[in-house]
Design a protein around this motif. Structure first.
Motif, PDB file in Angstrom:
ATOM      1  N   ILE A  28      51.421  39.189  27.793  1.00  0.00           N
ATOM      2  CA  ILE A  28      49.992  39.436  27.581  1.00  0.00           C
ATOM      3  C   ILE A  28      49.772  39.980  26.184  1.00  0.00           C
ATOM      4  N   VAL A  29      48.928  39.306  25.437  1.00  0.00           N
ATOM      5  CA  VAL A  29      48.509  39.824  24.125  1.00  0.00           C
ATOM      6  C   VAL A  29      47.272  40.686  24.315  1.00  0.00           C
ATOM      7  N   SER A  30      46.300  40.132  25.004  1.00  0.00           N
ATOM      8  CA  SER A  30      45.102  40.899  25.328  1.00  0.00           C
ATOM      9  C   SER A  30      44.427  40.267  26.538  1.00  0.00           C
ATOM     10  N   ILE A  31      43.640  41.051  27.227  1.00  0.00           N
ATOM     11  CA  ILE A  31      42.901  40.579  28.400  1.00  0.00           C
ATOM     12  C   ILE A  31      41.422  40.570  28.055  1.00  0.00           C
ATOM     13  N   VAL A  32      40.824  39.414  28.145  1.00  0.00           N
ATOM     14  CA  VAL A  32      39.410  39.258  27.798  1.00  0.00           C
ATOM     15  C   VAL A  32      38.531  39.817  28.913  1.00  0.00           C
ATOM     16  N   SER A  33      38.818  39.412  30.130  1.00  0.00           N
ATOM     17  CA  SER A  33      38.041  39.900  31.256  1.00  0.00           C
ATOM     18  C   SER A  33      38.886  39.812  32.515  1.00  0.00           C
ATOM     19  N   MET A  34      38.519  40.616  33.498  1.00  0.00           N
ATOM     20  CA  MET A  34      39.156  40.587  34.802  1.00  0.00           C
ATOM     21  C   MET A  34      38.068  40.681  35.852  1.00  0.00           C
ATOM     22  N   GLY A  35      38.361  40.169  37.024  1.00  0.00           N
ATOM     23  CA  GLY A  35      37.341  40.249  38.050  1.00  0.00           C
ATOM     24  C   GLY A  35      37.828  39.801  39.397  1.00  0.00           C
ATOM     25  N   TRP A  36      36.882  39.760  40.326  1.00  0.00           N
ATOM     26  CA  TRP A  36      37.169  39.446  41.711  1.00  0.00           C
ATOM     27  C   TRP A  36      36.271  38.325  42.205  1.00  0.00           C
ATOM     28  N   TYR A  37      36.859  37.439  42.963  1.00  0.00           N
ATOM     29  CA  TYR A  37      36.166  36.372  43.649  1.00  0.00           C
ATOM     30  C   TYR A  37      36.580  36.439  45.118  1.00  0.00           C
ATOM     31  N   ARG A  38      35.816  35.794  45.978  1.00  0.00           N
ATOM     32  CA  ARG A  38      36.188  35.772  47.386  1.00  0.00           C
ATOM     33  C   ARG A  38      35.862  34.427  47.995  1.00  0.00           C
ATOM     34  N   GLN A  39      36.587  34.130  49.068  1.00  0.00           N
ATOM     35  CA  GLN A  39      36.388  32.878  49.783  1.00  0.00           C
ATOM     36  C   GLN A  39      36.503  33.140  51.273  1.00  0.00           C
ATOM     37  N   ASN A  43      33.750  28.289  53.350  1.00  0.00           N
ATOM     38  CA  ASN A  43      32.873  28.488  52.186  1.00  0.00           C
ATOM     39  C   ASN A  43      33.621  28.242  50.889  1.00  0.00           C
ATOM     40  N   GLN A  44      32.867  28.026  49.833  1.00  0.00           N
ATOM     41  CA  GLN A  44      33.461  27.917  48.510  1.00  0.00           C
ATOM     42  C   GLN A  44      33.779  29.314  47.973  1.00  0.00           C
ATOM     43  N   ARG A  45      34.706  29.343  47.031  1.00  0.00           N
ATOM     44  CA  ARG A  45      35.031  30.593  46.374  1.00  0.00           C
ATOM     45  C   ARG A  45      33.829  31.038  45.536  1.00  0.00           C
ATOM     46  N   GLU A  46      33.498  32.324  45.609  1.00  0.00           N
ATOM     47  CA  GLU A  46      32.326  32.821  44.905  1.00  0.00           C
ATOM     48  C   GLU A  46      32.650  34.088  44.121  1.00  0.00           C
ATOM     49  N   LEU A  47      31.867  34.291  43.078  1.00  0.00           N
ATOM     50  CA  LEU A  47      32.014  35.485  42.258  1.00  0.00           C
ATOM     51  C   LEU A  47      31.631  36.722  43.057  1.00  0.00           C
ATOM     52  N   VAL A  48      32.423  37.785  42.893  1.00  0.00           N
ATOM     53  CA  VAL A  48      32.062  39.087  43.448  1.00  0.00           C
ATOM     54  C   VAL A  48      31.651  40.019  42.305  1.00  0.00           C
ATOM     55  N   ALA A  49      32.582  40.225  41.360  1.00  0.00           N
ATOM     56  CA  ALA A  49      32.297  41.128  40.238  1.00  0.00           C
ATOM     57  C   ALA A  49      33.314  40.899  39.131  1.00  0.00           C
ATOM     58  N   THR A  50      32.866  41.080  37.904  1.00  0.00           N
ATOM     59  CA  THR A  50      33.761  40.964  36.748  1.00  0.00           C
ATOM     60  C   THR A  50      33.507  42.109  35.782  1.00  0.00           C
ATOM     61  N   VAL A  51      34.518  42.383  34.949  1.00  0.00           N
ATOM     62  CA  VAL A  51      34.390  43.409  33.917  1.00  0.00           C
ATOM     63  C   VAL A  51      35.127  42.927  32.676  1.00  0.00           C
ATOM     64  N   TRP A 108      45.053  33.406  38.293  1.00  0.00           N
ATOM     65  CA  TRP A 108      44.585  33.875  39.586  1.00  0.00           C
ATOM     66  C   TRP A 108      45.699  34.613  40.318  1.00  0.00           C
ATOM     67  N   GLY A 109      45.305  35.613  41.086  1.00  0.00           N
ATOM     68  CA  GLY A 109      46.238  36.244  41.993  1.00  0.00           C
ATOM     69  C   GLY A 109      46.398  35.433  43.260  1.00  0.00           C
ATOM     70  N   GLN A 110      47.243  35.926  44.144  1.00  0.00           N
ATOM     71  CA  GLN A 110      47.565  35.176  45.360  1.00  0.00           C
ATOM     72  C   GLN A 110      46.534  35.399  46.464  1.00  0.00           C
ATOM     73  N   GLY A 111      45.687  36.392  46.301  1.00  0.00           N
ATOM     74  CA  GLY A 111      44.657  36.675  47.291  1.00  0.00           C
ATOM     75  C   GLY A 111      45.074  37.763  48.260  1.00  0.00           C
ATOM     76  N   THR A 112      44.087  38.537  48.690  1.00  0.00           N
ATOM     77  CA  THR A 112      44.323  39.573  49.698  1.00  0.00           C
ATOM     78  C   THR A 112      43.174  39.515  50.704  1.00  0.00           C
ATOM     79  N   LEU A 113      43.522  39.572  51.984  1.00  0.00           N
ATOM     80  CA  LEU A 113      42.529  39.401  53.040  1.00  0.00           C
ATOM     81  C   LEU A 113      41.834  40.720  53.346  1.00  0.00           C
ATOM     82  N   VAL A 114      40.509  40.650  53.362  1.00  0.00           N
ATOM     83  CA  VAL A 114      39.677  41.777  53.788  1.00  0.00           C
ATOM     84  C   VAL A 114      38.928  41.349  55.039  1.00  0.00           C
TER      85      VAL A 114
END
Length: 118
Positions: A28-39, A43-51, A108-114
């Motif tokens: 990693i040189v730098s990280i532009v943005s990180m965030g969370w999506y859910r599916q 349903n289709q995968r959708e944005l939850v929040a980004t920073v 992308w990460g591997q996903g975690t179930l909520v």
């Protein structure tokens, strides 16, 4: 090259809270943005929040006021604090990062179930 590892999912009752974490590692040189999506199922995968690296945040309307995204730049980690959880928040949550490595791309990460259920 770059790996995203999520943690913190699980089963919670309606009205409860959970905190998700996602740590980025590798070349990693730098990280532009990180965030969370859910599916959710069916349903289709959708944005939850980004920073962004500068701390600018963006939220889906459905989670505003309940979820908070934050980031620890020193640890290359993004968090999602989820409060007042509802059954409709049940989904697999995925971490996504836009990273400058040997090239700029998204990982992308591997996903975690909520699961929100009584």
């Amino acid at each position: 090259q770059v790996q995203l590892v999520e943690s913190g999912g699980g089963l919670v009752q309606p009205g409860g809270s959970l905190r998700l974490s996602c740590a980025a590692s590798g070349s990693i040189v730098s990280i532009v943005s990180m965030g969370w999506y859910r599916q959710a199922p069916g349903n289709q995968r959708e944005l939850v929040a980004t920073v962004t690296s500068g701390g600018n945040t963006n939220y889906a309307d459905s989670v505003k006021g309940r979820f908070t995204v934050s980031r620890d730049n020193a640890k290359n980690t993004v968090y999602l604090q989820m409060n007042s959880l509802r059954p409709e928040d049940t989904a697999v949550y995925y971490c996504k990062a836009i990273i400058l490595s040997t090239y700029t791309g998204q990982w992308w990460g591997q996903g975690t179930l909520v699961t929100v259920s009584s």
